[in-house]
Motif scaffolding. Structure first.
Motif, PDB file in Angstrom:
ATOM      1  N   PHE A   1       0.839  -1.203   0.000  1.00 30.93           N
ATOM      2  CA  PHE A   1       0.000   0.000   0.000  1.00 30.93           C
ATOM      3  C   PHE A   1       0.876   1.256   0.000  1.00 30.93           C
ATOM      4  O   PHE A   1       0.601   2.204  -0.729  1.00 30.93           O
ATOM      5  CB  PHE A   1      -0.927   0.017   1.231  1.00 30.93           C
ATOM      6  CG  PHE A   1      -2.061  -0.987   1.167  1.00 30.93           C
ATOM      7  CD1 PHE A   1      -2.365  -1.651  -0.015  1.00 30.93           C
ATOM      8  CD2 PHE A   1      -2.836  -1.245   2.286  1.00 30.93           C
ATOM      9  CE1 PHE A   1      -3.416  -2.574  -0.078  1.00 30.93           C
ATOM     10  CE2 PHE A   1      -3.891  -2.161   2.236  1.00 30.93           C
ATOM     11  CZ  PHE A   1      -4.179  -2.828   1.059  1.00 30.93           C
ATOM     12  N   ALA A   2       1.932   1.238   0.810  1.00 35.87           N
ATOM     13  CA  ALA A   2       2.824   2.400   0.873  1.00 35.87           C
ATOM     14  C   ALA A   2       3.477   2.646  -0.484  1.00 35.87           C
ATOM     15  O   ALA A   2       3.611   3.792  -0.931  1.00 35.87           O
ATOM     16  CB  ALA A   2       3.887   2.187   1.950  1.00 35.87           C
ATOM     17  N   LEU A   3       3.866   1.563  -1.161  1.00 32.36           N
ATOM     18  CA  LEU A   3       4.515   1.710  -2.468  1.00 32.36           C
ATOM     19  C   LEU A   3       3.529   2.201  -3.536  1.00 32.36           C
ATOM     20  O   LEU A   3       3.918   2.923  -4.461  1.00 32.36           O
ATOM     21  CB  LEU A   3       5.148   0.383  -2.898  1.00 32.36           C
ATOM     22  CG  LEU A   3       6.426   0.044  -2.130  1.00 32.36           C
ATOM     23  CD1 LEU A   3       6.857  -1.396  -2.390  1.00 32.36           C
ATOM     24  CD2 LEU A   3       7.556   1.016  -2.504  1.00 32.36           C
ATOM     25  N   ILE A   4       2.264   1.821  -3.392  1.00 29.25           N
ATOM     26  CA  ILE A   4       1.253   2.325  -4.330  1.00 29.25           C
ATOM     27  C   ILE A   4       1.109   3.840  -4.162  1.00 29.25           C
ATOM     28  O   ILE A   4       1.094   4.592  -5.147  1.00 29.25           O
ATOM     29  CB  ILE A   4      -0.105   1.612  -4.108  1.00 29.25           C
ATOM     30  CG1 ILE A   4       0.008   0.129  -4.479  1.00 29.25           C
ATOM     31  CG2 ILE A   4      -1.214   2.281  -4.921  1.00 29.25           C
ATOM     32  CD1 ILE A   4      -1.160  -0.736  -4.011  1.00 29.25           C
TER      33      ILE A   4
ATOM     34  N   THR B   1       3.590   4.813 -12.817  1.00 34.07           N
ATOM     35  CA  THR B   1       2.211   4.336 -12.946  1.00 34.07           C
ATOM     36  C   THR B   1       2.186   2.830 -13.174  1.00 34.07           C
ATOM     37  O   THR B   1       1.409   2.102 -12.539  1.00 34.07           O
ATOM     38  CB  THR B   1       1.511   5.031 -14.135  1.00 34.07           C
ATOM     39  OG1 THR B   1       1.488   6.428 -13.881  1.00 34.07           O
ATOM     40  CG2 THR B   1       0.085   4.526 -14.305  1.00 34.07           C
ATOM     41  N   ALA B   2       3.054   2.357 -14.068  1.00 30.95           N
ATOM     42  CA  ALA B   2       3.093   0.928 -14.382  1.00 30.95           C
ATOM     43  C   ALA B   2       3.484   0.118 -13.144  1.00 30.95           C
ATOM     44  O   ALA B   2       2.869  -0.911 -12.842  1.00 30.95           O
ATOM     45  CB  ALA B   2       4.073   0.668 -15.526  1.00 30.95           C
TER      46      ALA B   2
ATOM     47  N   LEU C   1      -2.946   6.105 -18.918  1.00 31.61           N
ATOM     48  CA  LEU C   1      -3.934   5.041 -19.107  1.00 31.61           C
ATOM     49  C   LEU C   1      -3.369   3.866 -19.895  1.00 31.61           C
ATOM     50  O   LEU C   1      -3.622   2.703 -19.559  1.00 31.61           O
ATOM     51  CB  LEU C   1      -5.182   5.597 -19.815  1.00 31.61           C
ATOM     52  CG  LEU C   1      -6.054   6.505 -18.941  1.00 31.61           C
ATOM     53  CD1 LEU C   1      -7.201   7.103 -19.752  1.00 31.61           C
ATOM     54  CD2 LEU C   1      -6.610   5.733 -17.745  1.00 31.61           C
ATOM     55  N   VAL C   2      -2.584   4.174 -20.930  1.00 33.16           N
ATOM     56  CA  VAL C   2      -1.995   3.089 -21.732  1.00 33.16           C
ATOM     57  C   VAL C   2      -1.084   2.226 -20.865  1.00 33.16           C
ATOM     58  O   VAL C   2      -1.095   0.993 -20.964  1.00 33.16           O
ATOM     59  CB  VAL C   2      -1.232   3.655 -22.963  1.00 33.16           C
ATOM     60  CG1 VAL C   2      -0.420   2.559 -23.647  1.00 33.16           C
ATOM     61  CG2 VAL C   2      -2.206   4.277 -23.954  1.00 33.16           C
ATOM     62  N   SER C   3      -0.307   2.847 -19.973  1.00 32.99           N
ATOM     63  CA  SER C   3       0.601   2.039 -19.145  1.00 32.99           C
ATOM     64  C   SER C   3      -0.184   1.188 -18.141  1.00 32.99           C
ATOM     65  O   SER C   3       0.204   0.051 -17.856  1.00 32.99           O
ATOM     66  CB  SER C   3       1.658   2.907 -18.460  1.00 32.99           C
ATOM     67  OG  SER C   3       1.060   3.876 -17.656  1.00 32.99           O
ATOM     68  N   ILE C   4      -1.314   1.711 -17.653  1.00 33.61           N
ATOM     69  CA  ILE C   4      -2.151   0.895 -16.749  1.00 33.61           C
ATOM     70  C   ILE C   4      -2.697  -0.320 -17.492  1.00 33.61           C
ATOM     71  O   ILE C   4      -2.590  -1.462 -17.029  1.00 33.61           O
ATOM     72  CB  ILE C   4      -3.310   1.737 -16.165  1.00 33.61           C
ATOM     73  CG1 ILE C   4      -2.760   2.787 -15.179  1.00 33.61           C
ATOM     74  CG2 ILE C   4      -4.341   0.839 -15.463  1.00 33.61           C
ATOM     75  CD1 ILE C   4      -3.792   3.791 -14.686  1.00 33.61           C
TER      76      ILE C   4
ATOM     77  N   THR D   1      -0.547  -2.931  -7.285  1.00 35.12           N
ATOM     78  CA  THR D   1      -1.993  -2.996  -7.005  1.00 35.12           C
ATOM     79  C   THR D   1      -2.556  -4.355  -7.407  1.00 35.12           C
ATOM     80  O   THR D   1      -3.307  -4.986  -6.645  1.00 35.12           O
ATOM     81  CB  THR D   1      -2.741  -1.885  -7.777  1.00 35.12           C
ATOM     82  OG1 THR D   1      -2.157  -0.628  -7.441  1.00 35.12           O
ATOM     83  CG2 THR D   1      -4.232  -1.878  -7.428  1.00 35.12           C
ATOM     84  N   ILE D   2      -2.207  -4.807  -8.599  1.00 35.58           N
ATOM     85  CA  ILE D   2      -2.700  -6.119  -9.047  1.00 35.58           C
ATOM     86  C   ILE D   2      -2.201  -7.210  -8.092  1.00 35.58           C
ATOM     87  O   ILE D   2      -2.929  -8.148  -7.772  1.00 35.58           O
ATOM     88  CB  ILE D   2      -2.258  -6.411 -10.499  1.00 35.58           C
ATOM     89  CG1 ILE D   2      -2.851  -5.370 -11.448  1.00 35.58           C
ATOM     90  CG2 ILE D   2      -2.692  -7.813 -10.922  1.00 35.58           C
ATOM     91  CD1 ILE D   2      -2.333  -5.480 -12.880  1.00 35.58           C
TER      92      ILE D   2
END
Ligand SMILES: [Zn+2]
Ligand SMILES: [Zn+2]
Ligand SMILES: [Zn+2]
Length: 266
Positions: free
Chosen positions: A40-43, A145-146, A61-64, A152-153
């Motif tokens: 969570f901290a890294l996010i 972001t990536a 958005l593309v990188s997500i 997150t995943i």
């Protein structure tokens, strides 16, 4: 709520045991687990970097989306060919790594301590895969972001993976199906159903199977091929465990309703 988890009856040894917990207790354990808090901290840190070096909404958005698409494929390849490859236990210097990252989980699938990946292995892997993808799409901002998407995943995977070993029957049909497939990977034939939340890649690579009738039961489903014979040749994992590899988990019990449903044909 805090009293809930100080209960020794939820643990086996020092680890939480998902076979003894309910969904609410799992949520508390998950949301207070150090590895998950680190994620969570890294996010949050990734969002900060992504904002500071903002790459624009398009690149963001593309990188997500790119990471969402690549992640299941990479997880599949690592799970099938590295975690289940019979190479890491054959070398002294990788034996403890393999024991921690997958052997222990298959030996006792309910123990939370070895269900969660170790951050020292998960985080570099996530970074090596996601940062270059993001960087090519939009520099440092998109790279952050990536990476944040990858972490997150991972949090989502870890939660669903817990649910798959929690002794309960999920309400929704799709989670029931997902749980049943993973339970087959653990209790019927480990050489299939490598996905966690989705089995699309398993279908593409021909390793998907629906129920126990589809295949014979694998004798190596708990030891991943590291049996007593292998342990005599490659003793390091056994030495670290302090006991020979087991053919089934301690106090083997019918795992869940899903497992019972799928195991009768074995
Ligand atoms: Zn598992
Ligand atoms: Zn289980
Ligand atoms: Zn596995």
């Amino acid at each position: 709520m805090s009293g809930t988890l100080n209960n020794a009856s939820l643990k086996t040894g020092r680890s939480f045991d998902l076979g003894k917990m309910n969904l609410r207790q799992l949520w508390v354990a998950y949301l207070t687990y150090p590895t998950i808090l680190l994620y969570f901290a890294l996010i949050v840190a990734s969002i900060a970097v992504a904002t500071h070096f903002f790459a624009g909404w398009g690149a963001t958005l593309v990188s997500i989306v790119a990471v969402i698409l690549v992640y299941p494929l990479v997880w599949y390849l690592l799970h099938r060919y590295v975690l289940h490859g019979r190479v890491l236990y054959k070398m002294k210097w990788t034996a403890s790594l393999w024991k921690r990252i997958h052997f222990d989980h298959h030996q006792d699938p309910h123990l939370l301590d070895v269900l969660f990946g170790a951050p020292v292995t998960t985080l570099p892997t996530i970074a090596i895969i996601t940062c270059p993808i993001g960087y090519l799409i939009g520099g440092i901002g998109a790279s952050a972001t990536a990476f944040g998407t990858g972490v997150t995943i991972t949090c989502i995977y870890e939660f669903f993976h817990c649910i798959q070993h929690l002794n309960y029957k999920p309400r929704s049909a799709w989670i029931q199906r997902m749980k049943a497939r993973h339970v087959l990977h653990h209790f019927h034939d480990e050489d299939g159903n490598f996905g966690i939340t989705s089995f699309v890649v398993d279908r593409l690579f021909g390793s998907y199977y629906k129920d126990a009738k589809a295949r014979p039961r694998s004798p190596t489903v708990f030891n991943l091929g590291y049996d007593i014979k292998e342990a005599k040749i490659y003793p390091w994992v056994m030495d670290l465990t302090g006991s020979p590899p087991r053919d089934r988990p301690d106090g083997a019990r019918p795992d869940t309703k899903a497992a019972r449903g799928t195991r009768h044909a074995a």
